[in-house]
Design an enzyme around this catalytic site. Structure first.
Site, PDB file in Angstrom:
ATOM      1  N   ASP A  89      34.521 -51.326 -33.250  1.00 15.91           N
ATOM      2  CA  ASP A  89      33.155 -51.193 -32.464  1.00 15.91           C
ATOM      3  C   ASP A  89      32.623 -49.496 -32.320  1.00 15.91           C
ATOM      4  OD1 ASP A  89      33.612 -53.551 -32.303  1.00 15.91           O
ATOM      5  OD2 ASP A  89      33.522 -53.728 -30.235  1.00 15.91           O
ATOM      6  N   LYS A 147      31.400 -59.454 -34.607  1.00 19.12           N
ATOM      7  CA  LYS A 147      32.186 -60.278 -33.708  1.00 19.12           C
ATOM      8  C   LYS A 147      31.396 -60.490 -32.374  1.00 19.12           C
ATOM      9  CE  LYS A 147      34.958 -56.477 -31.680  1.00 19.12           C
ATOM     10  NZ  LYS A 147      34.246 -56.693 -30.468  1.00 19.12           N
ATOM     11  N   CYS A 192      37.291 -53.854 -25.867  1.00 23.31           N
ATOM     12  CA  CYS A 192      37.388 -54.616 -27.138  1.00 23.31           C
ATOM     13  C   CYS A 192      38.592 -54.284 -27.831  1.00 23.31           C
ATOM     14  CB  CYS A 192      36.140 -54.189 -28.078  1.00 23.31           C
ATOM     15  SG  CYS A 192      34.597 -55.422 -27.085  1.00 23.31           S
TER      16      CYS A 192
HETATM   17  C1  C5J Z   1      33.655 -52.952 -26.361  1.00 24.45           C
HETATM   18  C2  C5J Z   1      32.373 -53.382 -24.331  1.00 24.45           C
HETATM   19  N1  C5J Z   1      33.500 -52.742 -27.770  1.00 24.45           N
HETATM   20  N2  C5J Z   1      32.966 -52.475 -23.803  1.00 24.45           N
HETATM   21  N3  C5J Z   1      32.585 -53.230 -25.662  1.00 24.45           N
HETATM   22  O1  C5J Z   1      34.617 -52.420 -25.824  1.00 24.45           O
HETATM   23  O2  C5J Z   1      31.603 -54.115 -24.075  1.00 24.45           O
END
Ligand code: C5J
Length: 221
Positions: A24, A129, A162
Site C-alpha cells: 500500500d 485488496k 495492513c
Molecule cells: C493501511 C490503513 N494500508 N492504515 N491502511 O495500513 O488504513
C-alpha cells in the site's frame, strides 16, 4: 539459503522461492489530501521511508526476484466495501467521497495510485485488496503457491494495520516472513515500535525483523 542477521535470530532467505511484498505505498496514505490525511494523520512520517522502500525494490529487481505490490482499494460502486468499513472513522471525508486526489480509496483514482518512486514495473504483480490483509478476497494465496514462493519479505505502510495484518495472514499460511524495519512506517511511532517487537517476540512468533542495510549486505555478499 542466504542468512540475514535479524531479530530474534538469523533469517534464512531462499533466493529461489522468495518475493518482496510492498504493501500500500499509495498516494492515499502518503500524500496530503488522501485517505490517511483525511483521518487526521501526519503523512510526513510515511513520506520519509519512500527512498528506502524504493532501494529495497531496486535490490529485488536487480537480483531478478519477484516484487509484488498491493493497493488498498475498492470498486467504484463500493460493492466490495463492507458497510462496517464504510461507516468507520470520523474523518472529514470518507471512503468513496471526493478529495483533492479523486475519490478516496477507489480503484483508478489518482490518489489510489502507488507513489512514483515505488511504482510497479511492467510484469510485476499488483494486488488490489479491499481489506487490510493481502489475502482477503484477492486470490493471492493460490498465486503464490502456483509460483512456488515460500519466503516473503515485507515493506510498506502502515506497519500495524495492513503490513502486520498481511504478515500475520502469511505466517498462518506457512510462509517464512521477514519485515524490513526501516522500509515500513506508521502514523504512530509507538505502534510501529510495538509491532516490530510483537512480531519478533517469543522466538519470532509472527516472523523476523531486519534493517534494509543488513538485508542488502547479506544478499550482496
Ligand atoms: C493501511 C490503513 N494500508 N492504515 N491502511 O495500513 O488504513
Amino acid at each position: 539459503m542466504i542468512e540475514i542477521p535479524a531479530d530474534p535470530y538469523p533469517y534464512g532467505l531462499d533466493p529461489e522461492r522468495c518475493a518482496l511484498v510492498v504493501i500500500d505505498m499509495q498516494r492515499d496514505f502518503i500524500e496530503p489530501g488522501g485517505f490517511g490525511h483525511a483521518l487526521g494523520n501526519d503523512v510526513g512520517l510515511l513520506q520519509a521511508i519512500v527512498p528506502t522502500v524504493a532501494a529495497l525494490i531496486a535490490l529485488f529487481r536487480d537480483r531478478g526476484w519477484p516484487v509484488i505490490h498491493t493497493r488498498e482499494s475498492h470498486a467504484p460502486d463500493l460493492g466490495d466495501c463492507p458497510p462496517a468499513k464504510l461507516r468507520r472513522g470520523r474523518g472529514t471525508i470518507r471512503i468513496g467521497e471526493d478529495g483533492p486526489m479523486g475519490r478516496l480509496l477507489v480503484r483508478g483514482e489518482p490518489g489510489n495510485a502507488i507513489v512514483e518512486a515505488c511504482a510497479p514495473a511492467a510484469g510485476e504483480l499488483v494486488v488490489d485488496k479491499p481489506g487490510k490483509g493481502m489475502f482477503h478476497a484477492t486470490g493471492l494465496d493460490a498465486t503464490l503457491r502456483e509460483r512456488g514462493i515460500t519466503h516473503l519479505v515485507f515493506a510498506g505502510v502502515t506497519t500495524e494495520v495492513c503490513v502486520q495484518t498481511s504478515m500475520r495472514e502469511a505466517n498462518d499460511r506457512g510462509f517464512e516472513c521477514l519485515l524490513v524495519s526501516d522500509a515500513t512506517e506508521s502514523y504512530f511511532p509507538e505502534f510501529k515500535a510495538a509491532t516490530l517487537r510483537m512480531i519478533a517476540a517469543q522466538g519470532g512468533i509472527v516472523g523476523w525483523v531486519a534493517g534494509f542495510a543488513a538485508l542488502r549486505d547479506a544478499v550482496s555478499a
